[in-house]
Write an enzyme that holds these catalytic residues in place. Sequence first.
Site, PDB file in Angstrom:
ATOM      1  N   HIS A  84      -1.334  55.643  33.864  1.00  0.00           N
ATOM      2  CA  HIS A  84      -0.393  54.557  34.180  1.00  0.00           C
ATOM      3  C   HIS A  84       1.079  54.897  33.964  1.00  0.00           C
ATOM      4  CE1 HIS A  84      -0.515  53.811  29.798  1.00  0.00           C
ATOM      5  NE2 HIS A  84       0.677  53.254  29.976  1.00  0.00           N
TER       6      HIS A  84
HETATM    7  C1  UD1 Z   1       4.139  48.981  30.046  1.00  0.00           C
HETATM    8  C2  UD1 Z   1       4.973  49.683  29.009  1.00  0.00           C
HETATM    9  C3  UD1 Z   1       4.288  50.972  28.591  1.00  0.00           C
HETATM   10  C4  UD1 Z   1       2.868  50.719  28.160  1.00  0.00           C
HETATM   11  C5  UD1 Z   1       2.128  49.940  29.227  1.00  0.00           C
HETATM   12  C6  UD1 Z   1       0.779  49.546  28.693  1.00  0.00           C
HETATM   13  C7  UD1 Z   1       7.434  49.424  29.192  1.00  0.00           C
HETATM   14  C8  UD1 Z   1       8.684  50.074  29.610  1.00  0.00           C
HETATM   15  N1  UD1 Z   1       6.293  50.054  29.529  1.00  0.00           N
HETATM   16  O1  UD1 Z   1       4.093  49.827  31.178  1.00  0.00           O
HETATM   17  O2  UD1 Z   1       4.976  51.532  27.484  1.00  0.00           O
HETATM   18  O3  UD1 Z   1       2.228  51.955  27.944  1.00  0.00           O
HETATM   19  O4  UD1 Z   1       2.854  48.743  29.534  1.00  0.00           O
HETATM   20  O5  UD1 Z   1      -0.100  49.198  29.711  1.00  0.00           O
HETATM   21  O6  UD1 Z   1       7.465  48.391  28.591  1.00  0.00           O
HETATM   22  N2  UD1 Z   1       1.558  44.738  36.844  1.00  0.00           N
HETATM   23  C9  UD1 Z   1       0.661  43.866  37.405  1.00  0.00           C
HETATM   24  N3  UD1 Z   1       0.060  42.957  36.589  1.00  0.00           N
HETATM   25  C10 UD1 Z   1       0.307  42.863  35.263  1.00  0.00           C
HETATM   26  C11 UD1 Z   1       1.234  43.757  34.699  1.00  0.00           C
HETATM   27  C12 UD1 Z   1       1.853  44.699  35.497  1.00  0.00           C
HETATM   28  O7  UD1 Z   1       0.405  43.898  38.619  1.00  0.00           O
HETATM   29  O8  UD1 Z   1      -0.294  42.014  34.579  1.00  0.00           O
HETATM   30  C13 UD1 Z   1       2.184  45.765  37.725  1.00  0.00           C
HETATM   31  C14 UD1 Z   1       3.495  45.302  38.359  1.00  0.00           C
HETATM   32  O9  UD1 Z   1       3.561  45.840  39.643  1.00  0.00           O
HETATM   33  C15 UD1 Z   1       4.527  45.966  37.492  1.00  0.00           C
HETATM   34  C16 UD1 Z   1       3.836  47.270  37.069  1.00  0.00           C
HETATM   35  O10 UD1 Z   1       2.468  46.922  36.954  1.00  0.00           O
HETATM   36  O11 UD1 Z   1       5.739  46.199  38.151  1.00  0.00           O
HETATM   37  C17 UD1 Z   1       4.345  47.863  35.786  1.00  0.00           C
HETATM   38  O12 UD1 Z   1       4.282  46.908  34.720  1.00  0.00           O
HETATM   39  P1  UD1 Z   1       5.283  47.019  33.482  1.00  0.00           P
HETATM   40  O13 UD1 Z   1       4.879  46.042  32.442  1.00  0.00           O
HETATM   41  O14 UD1 Z   1       6.689  46.985  33.944  1.00  0.00           O
HETATM   42  O15 UD1 Z   1       5.069  48.489  32.963  1.00  0.00           O
HETATM   43  P2  UD1 Z   1       3.720  49.250  32.597  1.00  0.00           P
HETATM   44  O16 UD1 Z   1       3.583  50.418  33.476  1.00  0.00           O
HETATM   45  O17 UD1 Z   1       2.601  48.283  32.522  1.00  0.00           O
HETATM   46  N1  UDP Z   2      -7.609  49.485  27.511  1.00  0.00           N
HETATM   47  C1  UDP Z   2      -8.528  48.507  27.871  1.00  0.00           C
HETATM   48  N2  UDP Z   2      -8.947  48.464  29.179  1.00  0.00           N
HETATM   49  C2  UDP Z   2      -8.526  49.346  30.116  1.00  0.00           C
HETATM   50  C3  UDP Z   2      -7.596  50.357  29.721  1.00  0.00           C
HETATM   51  C4  UDP Z   2      -7.148  50.388  28.414  1.00  0.00           C
HETATM   52  O1  UDP Z   2      -8.947  47.699  27.045  1.00  0.00           O
HETATM   53  O2  UDP Z   2      -8.943  49.238  31.267  1.00  0.00           O
HETATM   54  C5  UDP Z   2      -7.125  49.521  26.120  1.00  0.00           C
HETATM   55  C6  UDP Z   2      -7.355  50.816  25.393  1.00  0.00           C
HETATM   56  O3  UDP Z   2      -8.659  50.822  24.835  1.00  0.00           O
HETATM   57  C7  UDP Z   2      -6.268  50.800  24.357  1.00  0.00           C
HETATM   58  C8  UDP Z   2      -5.118  50.113  25.064  1.00  0.00           C
HETATM   59  O4  UDP Z   2      -5.709  49.398  26.157  1.00  0.00           O
HETATM   60  O5  UDP Z   2      -6.626  50.011  23.233  1.00  0.00           O
HETATM   61  C9  UDP Z   2      -4.139  51.112  25.592  1.00  0.00           C
HETATM   62  O6  UDP Z   2      -3.239  50.477  26.448  1.00  0.00           O
HETATM   63  P1  UDP Z   2      -2.463  51.220  27.612  1.00  0.00           P
HETATM   64  O7  UDP Z   2      -3.154  52.467  27.973  1.00  0.00           O
HETATM   65  O8  UDP Z   2      -2.245  50.193  28.671  1.00  0.00           O
HETATM   66  O9  UDP Z   2      -1.029  51.491  26.964  1.00  0.00           O
HETATM   67  P2  UDP Z   2      -0.433  52.564  25.943  1.00  0.00           P
HETATM   68  O10 UDP Z   2      -1.325  52.674  24.780  1.00  0.00           O
HETATM   69  O11 UDP Z   2      -0.263  53.846  26.696  1.00  0.00           O
HETATM   70  O12 UDP Z   2       0.906  52.002  25.620  1.00  0.00           O
END
Ligand code: UD1
Ligand code: UDP
Length: 378
Positions: free
Chosen positions: A219
Site C-alpha cells: 500500500h
Molecule cells: C495511510 C497512512 C500510512 C499508513 C496507512 C495504513 C498517511 C500519510 N499515510 O496511508 O502511513 O501506513 O494509512 O493503511 O497518513 N481509501 C479508500 N477508503 C478508505 C481509505 C482510503 O478508498 O477507507 C483510498 C483513497 O483513494 C485514498 C487512498 O486510499 O486517497 C489513500 O488513503 P490515505 O489515508 O490518504 O493513505 P494510505 O495510503 O491509506
Molecule cells: N491488516 C488487516 N487487514 C488487512 C491488512 C492489514 O487487519 O487486510 C492489519 C494488519 O494485521 C496490521 C495492520 O492492519 O495489524 C497494518 O496496517 P497497514 O498495513 O494498513 O498500515 P501500516 O502498519 O503500514 O501503517
Amino acid sequence: MIKIVTLIGARPQIIKAAALSRAIRQQFSTRLKEVIVHTGQHYDENMSKVFIDQLAIPQPDYNLNVGSGSHGRQTARMLEGIEDILLNENPGYLLVYGDTNSTLAGALAAAKIHIPVVHVEAGLRSFNKHMPEEINRIACDHISTLLFTPTLAGLNNLQHEGFDTDYRGAYTADKPGVFHCGDVMYDNSLYFSQLSANHSTICNDHHLVSDAFILCTIHRDNNTDEPGKLEDLFATLIRVAESTGKKVVLPLHPRTANVLARNLSPALYQKVQQGSAITLLPPVSFFDMIELERHCSLVMTDSGGVQKEAYFFKKPVIILRNETEWVEIVEAGAGRVCGTRQDEIMAAVEAFTLNPPQIFPEIFGDGKAAEFICRTML
Ligand code: UD1
Ligand code: UDP
C-alpha cells in the site's frame, strides 16, 4: 480521574487502540476515562468499522469524517476539528499512535493549546524524508510530552536526536519523558490470536492449507503510484508463485485497488485477475489477518504493522521497501529489505525457503505495553 482523548484515523491506529482500550477497561476504569476521536482518514467499512466492532473498541465519541485528500487538505481539516474537540473536552492528555496524517494533526492541535501529547510508537525512523510518515513522526516526537518507544532502535534514535531518555521529573513538552515499553501491537497479537481461530473461516473459505501459501500486502504510495514499480512488483509476485508452487494471497488496500487497472499493463492485469498465481481479496478483518499470518509460509509486505506481525508469528518477511524502521527484524535474520528488485526478492524467497529463520529474540516487549503506558500516564 484523568481524561484522555485517544485519536484514531487509519486502520493500524484503530487496531493499536484496542490494546489500550482493553487495558483501561480491565484495569484502570476507575482512574482513566477515554474519549475516542476518529478523524475519518479511513472510512470504508472494511478499513474502519470492522475493527472497532471485532476488537471491542468503544464506539468513537466523535467522528470528523475528513475522508481522503491531499496531505495538506486532509491534515488541515483534521486540525480544525481536533482543536474544537480538545477545547471542548479539555483532557489531561491527547494520545496518538504511529505516524499518519491523523497522528500529526492531533499532535499539532494539542501541543499548540498546551495539552500534553502522548506518542505511542515514538522514535521510529526510516531516515527517508520523502516518506510522509517520516515527517509526521519526527514532528510528533518533538512536540510530545510522553514518548513510548516500542523497540530499542526507537529509543536510540531519540537519544541521537538529543532527547534525555533518562530524565524522570515533571514532564512537559520541553522536558519530555521517554519510556521504552514494547509494542502495543504485540499485546494485541498475543491477545487476539487466542480468539481468531474460532472466529475466522478465511483459510477454509479460500482452501488455504498451512505453509502452502504466501501472504502479501502492498500500500505504500511509492510502490502503488509509480506504474513501472507496481508492474515490476506484480510480475515478481507471479514469478514467486510459479517458482515456489505456492499461491500469493493479497488482501488489497483500497489505495492499491484503485490504481491496479491503471498502473498495470493490460496483459499483466489480466493475468493477476485470472487468479491462478495471486488470490486478490478485499481488505480482511484482523482475525482473518491473524489466521493468514499464522498459516502462511512467508510474508511479503511494505506495511510496517505486517512486518512486525510476521515476526510475532515467527514467519520470515521480505520487506518491499528500500529501508525499514523495524531494523531489529532484519538484524535477527528474519527479514530482508528488498525493495521491488526482482532478483533480490527471488534470492530472499529461495534463502528463506531453504533456511527458514529459527530464532526470534524478544524485540517487542512482553505483551504488556498498554498496561505500562496507562500506569505511566497515571
Ligand atoms: C495511510 C497512512 C500510512 C499508513 C496507512 C495504513 C498517511 C500519510 N499515510 O496511508 O502511513 O501506513 O494509512 O493503511 O497518513 N481509501 C479508500 N477508503 C478508505 C481509505 C482510503 O478508498 O477507507 C483510498 C483513497 O483513494 C485514498 C487512498 O486510499 O486517497 C489513500 O488513503 P490515505 O489515508 O490518504 O493513505 P494510505 O495510503 O491509506
Ligand atoms: N491488516 C488487516 N487487514 C488487512 C491488512 C492489514 O487487519 O487486510 C492489519 C494488519 O494485521 C496490521 C495492520 O492492519 O495489524 C497494518 O496496517 P497497514 O498495513 O494498513 O498500515 P501500516 O502498519 O503500514 O501503517
